[in-house]
Design an enzyme around this catalytic site. Structure first.
Site, PDB file in Angstrom:
ATOM      1  N   ASP A 157       0.832  -1.193   0.000  1.00  0.00           N
ATOM      2  CA  ASP A 157       0.000   0.000   0.000  1.00  0.00           C
ATOM      3  C   ASP A 157       0.873   1.250   0.000  1.00  0.00           C
ATOM      4  OD1 ASP A 157      -2.571   1.100  -0.113  1.00  0.00           O
ATOM      5  OD2 ASP A 157      -2.549   1.551   2.026  1.00  0.00           O
ATOM      6  N   HIS A 164      -3.294  13.932   1.057  1.00  0.00           N
ATOM      7  CA  HIS A 164      -3.526  13.036   2.195  1.00  0.00           C
ATOM      8  C   HIS A 164      -2.311  13.007   3.124  1.00  0.00           C
ATOM      9  CE1 HIS A 164      -4.737   9.649   4.641  1.00  0.00           C
ATOM     10  NE2 HIS A 164      -3.625   9.025   4.339  1.00  0.00           N
ATOM     11  N   GLU A 224     -10.197   4.114   4.033  1.00  0.00           N
ATOM     12  CA  GLU A 224      -9.301   4.862   3.159  1.00  0.00           C
ATOM     13  C   GLU A 224      -9.720   4.591   1.719  1.00  0.00           C
ATOM     14  OE1 GLU A 224      -5.138   4.133   4.111  1.00  0.00           O
ATOM     15  OE2 GLU A 224      -5.253   5.577   5.768  1.00  0.00           O
ATOM     16  N   GLU A 235      -9.199   4.291  -1.944  1.00  0.00           N
ATOM     17  CA  GLU A 235      -7.983   4.059  -2.729  1.00  0.00           C
ATOM     18  C   GLU A 235      -8.297   3.405  -4.075  1.00  0.00           C
ATOM     19  OE1 GLU A 235      -4.670   2.325  -0.718  1.00  0.00           O
ATOM     20  OE2 GLU A 235      -5.246   3.150   1.242  1.00  0.00           O
ATOM     21  N   ASP A 278      -8.831   0.470   2.281  1.00  0.00           N
ATOM     22  CA  ASP A 278      -7.798   0.079   3.250  1.00  0.00           C
ATOM     23  C   ASP A 278      -8.296   0.480   4.643  1.00  0.00           C
ATOM     24  OD1 ASP A 278      -5.383  -0.576   4.483  1.00  0.00           O
ATOM     25  OD2 ASP A 278      -4.506   1.385   4.049  1.00  0.00           O
ATOM     26  N   ARG A 299      -7.283   3.795  13.580  1.00  0.00           N
ATOM     27  CA  ARG A 299      -6.338   4.896  13.814  1.00  0.00           C
ATOM     28  C   ARG A 299      -5.716   4.846  15.197  1.00  0.00           C
ATOM     29  NH1 ARG A 299      -5.353   5.910   8.700  1.00  0.00           N
ATOM     30  NH2 ARG A 299      -7.177   6.667   7.570  1.00  0.00           N
ATOM     31  N   GLN A 323      -3.119   2.109  15.094  1.00  0.00           N
ATOM     32  CA  GLN A 323      -2.055   2.600  14.206  1.00  0.00           C
ATOM     33  C   GLN A 323      -1.176   3.641  14.901  1.00  0.00           C
ATOM     34  OE1 GLN A 323      -3.687   4.455  10.682  1.00  0.00           O
ATOM     35  NE2 GLN A 323      -1.691   4.945   9.802  1.00  0.00           N
ATOM     36  N   TYR A 338       2.852   2.531  15.252  1.00  0.00           N
ATOM     37  CA  TYR A 338       3.492   2.721  13.945  1.00  0.00           C
ATOM     38  C   TYR A 338       4.959   3.090  13.998  1.00  0.00           C
ATOM     39  CZ  TYR A 338       3.609   7.886  13.654  1.00  0.00           C
ATOM     40  OH  TYR A 338       3.903   9.206  13.832  1.00  0.00           O
ATOM     41  N   LYS A 378      -3.866  -1.950  10.272  1.00  0.00           N
ATOM     42  CA  LYS A 378      -4.234  -1.985   8.853  1.00  0.00           C
ATOM     43  C   LYS A 378      -4.586  -3.381   8.354  1.00  0.00           C
ATOM     44  CE  LYS A 378      -2.987   2.279   7.411  1.00  0.00           C
ATOM     45  NZ  LYS A 378      -3.827   3.137   6.564  1.00  0.00           N
ATOM     46  N   THR A 392      -9.042  -5.693   4.234  1.00  0.00           N
ATOM     47  CA  THR A 392      -9.047  -4.747   3.119  1.00  0.00           C
ATOM     48  C   THR A 392     -10.139  -5.223   2.171  1.00  0.00           C
ATOM     49  OG1 THR A 392      -6.658  -4.441   3.333  1.00  0.00           O
ATOM     50  CG2 THR A 392      -7.645  -3.746   1.252  1.00  0.00           C
ATOM     51  N   GLU A 433      -9.152  12.661   8.054  1.00  0.00           N
ATOM     52  CA  GLU A 433      -9.069  14.019   7.503  1.00  0.00           C
ATOM     53  C   GLU A 433     -10.399  14.764   7.645  1.00  0.00           C
ATOM     54  OE1 GLU A 433      -7.371  11.731   4.056  1.00  0.00           O
ATOM     55  OE2 GLU A 433      -6.694  13.740   3.538  1.00  0.00           O
TER      56      GLU A 433
END
Ligand code: MN
Length: 435
Positions: free
Chosen positions: A135, A142, A207, A209, A241, A245, A248, A252, A261, A265, A382
């Site tokens: 990914d 973004h 997400e 994508e 995806d 959060r 993550q 991360y 993640k 998917t 976002e």
């Protein structure tokens, strides 16, 4: 270099399958995306092509084809598109041409009607046996939006304009549209928590994508030149995806995304071929003045001129309450893949630039596709400023992140003057309780 235009893109061509000619259909005769379907439970999976609201059984149709196009029909039961991919670009193109002629009013073979199944009666399967899933993070909008939430003074990392950043994600948990998934559990640690706790994610996100399927392999140790990268692409899909959060954010550093993640998917069932998208190539995103030029191995004049993809992507939400009250899904965002800072060919060239080999059936995600305006941001992270400014939905419900029962639906399409609109169908899935 994009695939050349040919008679399969002729905007005047129509199909004897009437629903394919309806304005706004995702699947006119100019599209012809491939997928894997079953007509009924217990039946073997088959290679299908979408035409209007019908699916044509490709193996049955190919019995009347000649030359390379007939090769694709040698196996009536195929669990995945990988077999078709392995036959190579000339066969993909020959099959598309034979299907286009066979389904057309002009040259068509109405006997193919016997091999149509209504989409409404078919079960769509995961179309590709995905070996590896990478990914990317190709939208600078973004990357900047997400970075600002974590590092207000320094949103964009210094490597961003040089490196098409990516992480290796998980192929085993990719599911086809329509399959609900359980909210993940994991370690979460809020900024004011003394220690992390293990439990259901509280910050579940989508997400929006574009997915890219590799259809031609490369050799270990041999980088793919950017000018040849497009030859390795079989087609494209919609890709969600799903991202936790809170998990993550805690996990991360320093090695990147992992359990935040890889729990699920979702991909669309139809794979729109690179050839079908040929009319919709556009200039690559113009780097603002002052941005560094890509290093030579990621730069190509042809890719700069035509490496962008004019694909509109949309995300919708439908909550359990909205479905119960008959409210239509609410659009959350509308964006374009032409806004991506890095092209598909740059992603492929970069991925193989160290000698890493790509295999048939590998899946690449573009990363969240966001544009400059809020109406074009591709994640709740976002859209709700990391959950702190919730969205208000029809009926008054509020969402910072996703709740159990929420369903997210992606749609994608290409349209421009002089070409027939083509679509990607849907990519949808609902959130189940962690249980
Ligand atoms: Mn992503």
């Amino acid at each position: 270099m994009p695939v050349a235009l040919n008679e399969t893109h002729d905007p005047t061509r129509k199909s004897f399958v009437e629903s394919a000619n309806a304005p706004g259909s995702d699947f006119p005769i100019q599209n012809l995306p491939f997928g894997i379907f079953r007509r009924a439970a217990g039946e073997p999976p088959r290679l299908g092509v979408a035409i209007g609201d019908q699916i044509l059984d490709v193996a049955a149709a190919a019995a009347s084809f000649e030359g390379p196009a007939a090769e694709a029909g040698r196996f009536s039961s195929v669990p995945y598109l990988n077999h078709l991919m392995s036959l190579g670009p000339q066969v993909w193109s020959a099959l598309r041409l034979a299907l286009s002629r066979g389904l057309s009013i002009e040259h068509g073979d109405a006997r193919l009607r016997e091999h149509l199944t209504p989409m409404a009666q078919a079960e769509m399967r995961l179309p590709v046996a995905i070996g590896d899933f990478t990914d990317f993070f190709a939208s600078i909008f973004h990357a900047t939006n997400a970075g600002r939430l974590f590092r207000p003074d320094n949103p964009l990392m210094p490597n961003y304009k040089y490196v098409p950043v990516a992480y290796h994600s998980r192929a085993s948990s990719v599911r086809v549209s329509g399959k609900p998934f359980k909210r993940p559990r994991g370690q979460r640690k809020g900024p004011n928590d003394a220690a992390p706790s293990y439990g259901a994610s509280r910050n579940l996100d989508f997400e929006l994508e574009l997915g890219i399927y590799i259809g031609a392999a490369s050799e270990l140790g041999e980088p793919i030149p950017i000018g040849r990268a497009a030859e390795h692409v079989f087609g494209f899909c919609l890709l969600n995806d799903w991202s936790a959060r809170d998990i993550q954010a805690w996990e991360y550093q320093p090695l990147g995304p992992f359990l935040g993640k890889n729990f699920c998917t979702t991909v669309s069932p139809w794979v729109v071929t690179a050839e079908a998208l040929a009319p919709f190539h556009t200039a690559a995103f113009a780097r603002p003045d002052g941005d560094p030029a890509p290093l030579p191995h990621l730069d190509d004049a042809e890719d700069r001129a035509h490496g962008g993809l004019d694909i509109t992507l949309e995300a919708y939400i439908s909550t359990e309450t909205m479905r119960q009250t008959g409210a239509a899904p609410q659009r959350l965002t509308q964006t374009s893949c032409a806004l991506l800072y890095w092209t598909a060919s740059q992603m492929i060239a970069h991925h193989s630039s160290n000698g890493c080999n790509l295999n048939i059936g590998d899946l690449l995600g573009s990363g969240t596709v966001s544009g400059p305006e809020k109406s074009s941001w591709g994640s709740l992270l976002e859209l709700t400023t990391r959950g702190t400014v919730p969205l208000t939905l029809p009926g008054g419900e509020k969402r910072g992140f996703l709740e159990d029962g929420d369903e997210i639906v992606f749609r994608g399409y290409c349209e421009k003057p002089g070409a027939v609109r083509i679509g990607f169908g849907e990519c949808r899935a609902a959130v189940l309780p962690a249980g």
